[in-house]
Structure formats: C-alpha cells, structure tokens
Design an enzyme around this catalytic site. Sequence first.
Site, PDB file in Angstrom:
ATOM      1  N   VAL A  15       0.835  -1.210   0.000  1.00 50.41           N
ATOM      2  CA  VAL A  15       0.000   0.000   0.000  1.00 50.41           C
ATOM      3  C   VAL A  15       0.869   1.260   0.000  1.00 50.41           C
ATOM      4  O   VAL A  15       0.625   2.197  -0.772  1.00 50.41           O
ATOM      5  CB  VAL A  15      -0.979  -0.004   1.200  1.00 50.41           C
ATOM      6  CG1 VAL A  15      -1.860   1.238   1.164  1.00 50.41           C
ATOM      7  CG2 VAL A  15      -1.842  -1.261   1.194  1.00 50.41           C
ATOM      8  N   LYS A 106      -7.406  -2.098   9.252  1.00 53.73           N
ATOM      9  CA  LYS A 106      -8.690  -2.574   9.824  1.00 53.73           C
ATOM     10  C   LYS A 106      -8.486  -3.380  11.097  1.00 53.73           C
ATOM     11  O   LYS A 106      -9.347  -3.378  11.974  1.00 53.73           O
ATOM     12  CB  LYS A 106      -9.484  -3.385   8.795  1.00 53.73           C
ATOM     13  CG  LYS A 106      -8.774  -4.570   8.198  1.00 53.73           C
ATOM     14  CD  LYS A 106      -8.198  -4.231   6.863  1.00 53.73           C
ATOM     15  CE  LYS A 106      -7.279  -5.305   6.366  1.00 53.73           C
ATOM     16  NZ  LYS A 106      -6.961  -5.182   4.963  1.00 53.73           N
ATOM     17  N   GLU A 130     -10.639   5.346   5.041  1.00 52.64           N
ATOM     18  CA  GLU A 130     -11.410   4.843   3.893  1.00 52.64           C
ATOM     19  C   GLU A 130     -10.859   3.526   3.353  1.00 52.64           C
ATOM     20  O   GLU A 130     -11.610   2.626   2.959  1.00 52.64           O
ATOM     21  CB  GLU A 130     -11.415   5.909   2.781  1.00 52.64           C
ATOM     22  CG  GLU A 130     -12.308   5.619   1.602  1.00 52.64           C
ATOM     23  CD  GLU A 130     -13.771   5.435   1.999  1.00 52.64           C
ATOM     24  OE1 GLU A 130     -14.415   6.414   2.371  1.00 52.64           O
ATOM     25  OE2 GLU A 130     -14.262   4.291   1.932  1.00 52.64           O
ATOM     26  N   VAL A 133     -11.672  -0.642   4.521  1.00 56.98           N
ATOM     27  CA  VAL A 133     -12.724  -1.560   4.042  1.00 56.98           C
ATOM     28  C   VAL A 133     -12.894  -1.378   2.532  1.00 56.98           C
ATOM     29  O   VAL A 133     -13.053  -0.255   2.052  1.00 56.98           O
ATOM     30  CB  VAL A 133     -14.080  -1.275   4.724  1.00 56.98           C
ATOM     31  CG1 VAL A 133     -15.146  -2.250   4.222  1.00 56.98           C
ATOM     32  CG2 VAL A 133     -13.963  -1.351   6.240  1.00 56.98           C
ATOM     33  N   ILE A 137     -12.756   1.040  -2.935  1.00 59.11           N
ATOM     34  CA  ILE A 137     -14.181   1.409  -3.006  1.00 59.11           C
ATOM     35  C   ILE A 137     -14.497   2.480  -1.957  1.00 59.11           C
ATOM     36  O   ILE A 137     -14.208   2.285  -0.781  1.00 59.11           O
ATOM     37  CB  ILE A 137     -15.101   0.198  -2.704  1.00 59.11           C
ATOM     38  CG1 ILE A 137     -14.770  -0.973  -3.608  1.00 59.11           C
ATOM     39  CG2 ILE A 137     -16.561   0.583  -2.840  1.00 59.11           C
ATOM     40  CD1 ILE A 137     -15.553  -2.236  -3.266  1.00 59.11           C
ATOM     41  N   GLY A 188      -0.276  -9.178  -4.195  1.00 62.23           N
ATOM     42  CA  GLY A 188      -0.348  -8.186  -3.103  1.00 62.23           C
ATOM     43  C   GLY A 188      -1.726  -8.068  -2.486  1.00 62.23           C
ATOM     44  O   GLY A 188      -2.015  -7.092  -1.800  1.00 62.23           O
ATOM     45  N   LYS A 206     -13.554  -5.980   8.904  1.00 57.02           N
ATOM     46  CA  LYS A 206     -14.180  -4.960   8.050  1.00 57.02           C
ATOM     47  C   LYS A 206     -15.671  -4.822   8.376  1.00 57.02           C
ATOM     48  O   LYS A 206     -16.215  -3.719   8.394  1.00 57.02           O
ATOM     49  CB  LYS A 206     -13.972  -5.323   6.581  1.00 57.02           C
ATOM     50  CG  LYS A 206     -12.504  -5.210   6.166  1.00 57.02           C
ATOM     51  CD  LYS A 206     -12.261  -5.859   4.829  1.00 57.02           C
ATOM     52  CE  LYS A 206     -10.823  -5.685   4.373  1.00 57.02           C
ATOM     53  NZ  LYS A 206     -10.470  -6.539   3.238  1.00 57.02           N
ATOM     54  N   GLY A 303      -5.048  -4.571  -3.292  1.00 55.60           N
ATOM     55  CA  GLY A 303      -4.013  -4.292  -4.287  1.00 55.60           C
ATOM     56  C   GLY A 303      -3.437  -2.898  -4.079  1.00 55.60           C
ATOM     57  O   GLY A 303      -4.060  -2.033  -3.467  1.00 55.60           O
TER      58      GLY A 303
HETATM   59  P1  NAP Z   1       3.132  -4.859   3.655  1.00 55.12           P
HETATM   60  O1  NAP Z   1       3.287  -5.018   2.190  1.00 55.12           O
HETATM   61  O2  NAP Z   1       3.518  -5.994   4.541  1.00 55.12           O
HETATM   62  O3  NAP Z   1       3.957  -3.547   4.086  1.00 55.12           O
HETATM   63  C1  NAP Z   1       4.143  -3.179   5.428  1.00 55.12           C
HETATM   64  C2  NAP Z   1       5.190  -2.058   5.485  1.00 55.12           C
HETATM   65  O4  NAP Z   1       5.291  -1.573   6.804  1.00 55.12           O
HETATM   66  C3  NAP Z   1       6.595  -2.516   5.070  1.00 55.12           C
HETATM   67  O5  NAP Z   1       7.217  -1.506   4.312  1.00 55.12           O
HETATM   68  C4  NAP Z   1       7.332  -2.674   6.419  1.00 55.12           C
HETATM   69  O6  NAP Z   1       8.708  -2.343   6.342  1.00 55.12           O
HETATM   70  C5  NAP Z   1       6.635  -1.637   7.264  1.00 55.12           C
HETATM   71  N1  NAP Z   1       6.576  -2.018   8.674  1.00 55.12           N
HETATM   72  C6  NAP Z   1       5.838  -3.016   9.237  1.00 55.12           C
HETATM   73  N2  NAP Z   1       6.031  -3.047  10.564  1.00 55.12           N
HETATM   74  C7  NAP Z   1       6.909  -2.066  10.859  1.00 55.12           C
HETATM   75  C8  NAP Z   1       7.516  -1.581  12.064  1.00 55.12           C
HETATM   76  N3  NAP Z   1       7.243  -2.141  13.241  1.00 55.12           N
HETATM   77  N4  NAP Z   1       8.378  -0.554  11.994  1.00 55.12           N
HETATM   78  C9  NAP Z   1       8.647   0.019  10.804  1.00 55.12           C
HETATM   79  N5  NAP Z   1       8.104  -0.365   9.621  1.00 55.12           N
HETATM   80  C10 NAP Z   1       7.256  -1.403   9.653  1.00 55.12           C
HETATM   81  O7  NAP Z   1       1.628  -4.512   4.023  1.00 55.12           O
HETATM   82  P2  NAP Z   1       0.499  -3.894   3.058  1.00 55.12           P
HETATM   83  O8  NAP Z   1      -0.128  -4.985   2.257  1.00 55.12           O
HETATM   84  O9  NAP Z   1       1.027  -2.705   2.373  1.00 55.12           O
HETATM   85  O10 NAP Z   1      -0.620  -3.497   4.151  1.00 55.12           O
HETATM   86  C11 NAP Z   1      -0.445  -2.365   4.958  1.00 55.12           C
HETATM   87  C12 NAP Z   1      -1.745  -2.091   5.708  1.00 55.12           C
HETATM   88  O11 NAP Z   1      -2.791  -1.807   4.772  1.00 55.12           O
HETATM   89  C13 NAP Z   1      -2.285  -3.235   6.555  1.00 55.12           C
HETATM   90  O12 NAP Z   1      -2.940  -2.703   7.671  1.00 55.12           O
HETATM   91  C14 NAP Z   1      -3.286  -3.920   5.639  1.00 55.12           C
HETATM   92  O13 NAP Z   1      -4.278  -4.646   6.342  1.00 55.12           O
HETATM   93  C15 NAP Z   1      -3.885  -2.715   4.956  1.00 55.12           C
HETATM   94  N6  NAP Z   1      -4.498  -2.960   3.651  1.00 55.12           N
HETATM   95  C16 NAP Z   1      -3.819  -3.669   2.712  1.00 55.12           C
HETATM   96  C17 NAP Z   1      -4.397  -3.841   1.454  1.00 55.12           C
HETATM   97  C18 NAP Z   1      -3.706  -4.623   0.376  1.00 55.12           C
HETATM   98  O14 NAP Z   1      -4.314  -4.830  -0.682  1.00 55.12           O
HETATM   99  N7  NAP Z   1      -2.473  -5.076   0.579  1.00 55.12           N
HETATM  100  C19 NAP Z   1      -5.636  -3.278   1.176  1.00 55.12           C
HETATM  101  C20 NAP Z   1      -6.303  -2.535   2.166  1.00 55.12           C
HETATM  102  C21 NAP Z   1      -5.698  -2.371   3.413  1.00 55.12           C
HETATM  103  P3  NAP Z   1       9.752  -3.248   5.478  1.00 55.12           P
HETATM  104  O15 NAP Z   1       9.307  -3.052   4.047  1.00 55.12           O
HETATM  105  O16 NAP Z   1      11.091  -2.641   5.743  1.00 55.12           O
HETATM  106  O17 NAP Z   1       9.585  -4.643   5.968  1.00 55.12           O
HETATM  107  N1  HSE Z   2      -6.235  -8.988   2.358  1.00 57.87           N
HETATM  108  C1  HSE Z   2      -7.272  -8.053   2.079  1.00 57.87           C
HETATM  109  C2  HSE Z   2      -8.195  -8.630   1.024  1.00 57.87           C
HETATM  110  C3  HSE Z   2      -6.649  -6.757   1.614  1.00 57.87           C
HETATM  111  O1  HSE Z   2      -7.845  -9.630   0.392  1.00 57.87           O
HETATM  112  O2  HSE Z   2      -9.289  -8.114   0.830  1.00 57.87           O
HETATM  113  C4  HSE Z   2      -7.633  -5.636   1.491  1.00 57.87           C
HETATM  114  O3  HSE Z   2      -8.109  -5.221   2.735  1.00 57.87           O
END
Ligand code: NAP
Ligand code: HSE
Length: 432
Positions: A15, A106, A130, A133, A137, A188, A206, A303
């Site tokens: 993200v 979330k 936003e 969830v 969207i 992702g 969510k 994504g």
């Molecule tokens: P991710 O790819 O695992 O990225 C997490 C990032 O945070 C990495 O850059 C990591 O650093 C950093 N990080 C984690 N813990 C840390 C700490 N204690 N100190 C410093 N840096 C830290 O996760 P993501 O998929 O982007 O998701 C991030 C958030 O968005 C989550 O809450 C997830 O539920 C939410 N979300 C994700 C999506 C999706 O589609 N992926 C959609 C909606 C919401 P490093 O890179 O150095 O390891």
């Molecule tokens: N892992 C979550 C999903 C990311 O698949 O919907 C978005 O919140």
Amino acid sequence: MSGPINIGLLGLGTVGSGVVRLLQQNGGAIAQKLGRPLKISRILVRDRHRTRQVEVSPDLLTTDPETILADPDIPIIVEVMGGTGAAREYILKAISQGKSVVTANKDLLALYGKELFDAAEASGVDLFFEASVGGGIPIIHPLKECLAGNRIRQVIGIVNGTTNYILTKMSREGRDFAEVLKEAQSLGYAEADPAADIEGDDAARKMAILASIAFGTRITYPDVYREGISNLTAQDISYAADLGYAVKLLGIAREDEEGIEVRVHPALVPLNHPLAAVSDVFNAIFVEGDAVGETMFYGRGAGSMPTASAVVGDIMEAARNIQHKTRGRISCTCFYDKPLKPMGAIITKYYLRLVVVDRPGVLASIAGVFGEREVSLASVIQERMLGELAELVLITHRVREQNMQDALGVLAGLPVVKEIACVVRVEGGESG
Ligand code: NAP
Ligand code: HSE
C-alpha cells in the site's frame, strides 16, 4: 501556490508503495485541486536496504519513528504498516502531537477504534480510514456522510478480495485452492498472514467497522461470528452452481427489533443477485437504507494502486481541513449501545450435503428429524452413489439457526447418517 504539506509515511510495502507511486503520477493535478502540493518528507520502514517496488530517495527512509512523529513540520501521518502493536503506539503518539492520521489498518480499528477516535476527538484532529474496508471502493465516507440521513437496515458485502479471487478461480477454472492462494499473495492481495483472509478474520474486522458506522453502536472484531472458506470443496461449489447459486464469502450486518447481527461466513447467493456477479479481487457492498432503498458499491477490494486511491483521497481531505482550520469535523458516530443477537437467533436458509446409507426409510427418518425441529425442506436431490452410500443435497426454507443446529446434532447421532459433509447458509434470496 503555497508551499507543500508534508506527509510522514509509516510503511512502504504494497500500500505504501502505491501511495508514493500515485503521488508521483498525479502530484501535479492533486496540487491543483488542493492549492498546495503534497510532499512525502519521511518514510518509516523496518529495513532501509530492502529493494522497493517504487523509486524513492534512500534519504527519505528511516527506521526511527521519532524522526517522523516528533517533527513539527509534518502535520499528516499515513499509517500503512499494519498490525496492532507499533501501529497503535505510533498513531496515538501522532494524534497526541496534533497530527491528523490516515490509516488502512482494519485490524487496529476493529479492536481499538474507540480508543483511537476518542484520542482524535480530544486532540481535534482527523482520523480517516477509507482504505480499511473495500480497498479502493468509497464506502466509509458514503456511510458517514452521504447516507447519514438514513436509518440503515442492512449491509451485505463481499469484503475480502483474496477469498473472492480464490472462490472465483476455483469455480470458473476448477483450480486448486493452494495454487490460487499463492497467486493472490503474489498480486499483493493477501494479508501478511493469509490465514486472516481464508478464515474470515479480515472480513470480520471490516464488517465490525461497517456495522459500527451503519448502526451507530460499537461493534468490535470479537463480536463478529465468523467462518472461513477452508472447508468448502470444489464439489459443493459445483453442486451450488447446478442449483443456480454462486458461493461467496459474505459479511452480513442487519438490524431488526431483536438487535443487531454481524456475521461472516460462506454463503450460497442466487445467480440473479448482484453480489453473485462480483468476481476475482473485486468487492461489493450492498447497503439498504430506509430513504435511499438499495445501493451497491463496487470496485477493487485490494491491491497496491486501488488501496492507494482511497488513502490519497483521505490525505487530500486531511490536507484541505488543515488549510481551512476545520479538523475533526466528523468524529466517532457510535452514540448507542445496541444489543447483539446471538447466532442461534438468526434466520436463514441452508444448503446441506449428507452422506447416508442407501436403503428405504432413510430419507423419511432424516425428514422426521428436521420436521420435529420446524426445519422445512425446499428440495432434496440424490446426487451420486458412493459405493453402498448415497449423497443427498438438501436446501431448506428459512429457519432459526438454533433449530438447524439442534437438528444437525440429532442427525449426527443417527446410524444411517455417515457424514454431514457440508453445511452452508443460503443468503440474498427473498426476505434475505
Ligand atoms: P506490507 O506489504 O507488509 O507492508 C508493510 C510495510 O510496513 C513494510 O514496508 C514494512 O517495512 C513496514 N513495517 C511493518 N512493521 C513495521 C515496524 N514495526 N516498523 C517500521 N516499519 C514497519 O503490508 P500492506 O499490504 O502494504 O498493508 C499495509 C496495511 O494496509 C495493513 O494494515 C493492511 O491490512 C492494509 N491494507 C492492505 C491492502 C492490500 O491490498 N495489501 C488493502 C487494504 C488495506 P519493510 O518493508 O522494511 O519490511
Ligand atoms: N487482504 C485483504 C483482502 C486486503 O484480500 O481483501 C484488502 O483489505
């Protein structure tokens, strides 16, 4: 044009990289809309030397949160790290320093929402979420603002992209669960621990957030009943299709005179229902209000760039509020303390697959068990023979969950019933 508004980004994973990319891509137009550019001035990561999905100056990266949280020139913090430990600590610290916060987390909101909103209100700052969830969207702002004049009756959503992607590939392409999960991870979509997606935990978080806003009462993650998709078989998905249903992981939140129900579980959805057509990583949230009637919000639920779209929209709103000195306009909307219905009190239909002894009178004894507990059968199909045994697929009429559980308990003890192979609720037809 005035000088930039500085942003401290906590996390540069899927993200966070999307947020950086989107600000690089559309920064000029965003600055026009705001009257000031947005500038990412510092990024917190765990490992400064890791290869990144987006080009950023190495000087921006830090492993020290204080360089961001204590910087008075950073008025907006964007938390896209995930988890409920450090993320909670850093958000609370940022709020206490008078910074507005945008988060996609979330897990945190579904457990500690009240604490975070109280803190934001006390400090008079914005806390926007936003992206928490439905990925890209818009659903939080519509519920909190555009639909605020309605009494919301129900919210039914496909709110997990990973499981919807898996179910779509299993049903359309007959592909293997594990293989499709790996694909969703590489795109992702999945959480750091994909069990959170598969077992319904992510969708439950969510739905806790959506139900809290929709019904004005605090619902937390442990309040949400949940079942995941790991017990579904390709065979049941195929039988469901033959009967005119798609299988989806649904989040359901409803309010009636008895209270509120919030649950996440796989469900058979009639193929003519709009949610049945929601495929791949797409999510959809069906909202029914007393004034607006039925509405549906649809888009990519996970994504990098879709989620960044929601995060950047929130950053822009926080930036606008800072410029107009109007922060903290809409705070927590949980004004009531409404009762939660126990799962036994919900009313729905069921799909059942039983493996039974194939001899005269067996069907009558099974029907008798259901009849005694007021479970009425809508259809019974003998699907196939398994050696000496027969496989029965049944669909019930609407019944109280407790009656169904009682009937299943008795059936499990009948010598002629060899296996209760699958039980899935049926939703989205007439009257729910
Ligand atoms: P991710 O790819 O695992 O990225 C997490 C990032 O945070 C990495 O850059 C990591 O650093 C950093 N990080 C984690 N813990 C840390 C700490 N204690 N100190 C410093 N840096 C830290 O996760 P993501 O998929 O982007 O998701 C991030 C958030 O968005 C989550 O809450 C997830 O539920 C939410 N979300 C994700 C999506 C999706 O589609 N992926 C959609 C909606 C919401 P490093 O890179 O150095 O390891
Ligand atoms: N892992 C979550 C999903 C990311 O698949 O919907 C978005 O919140």
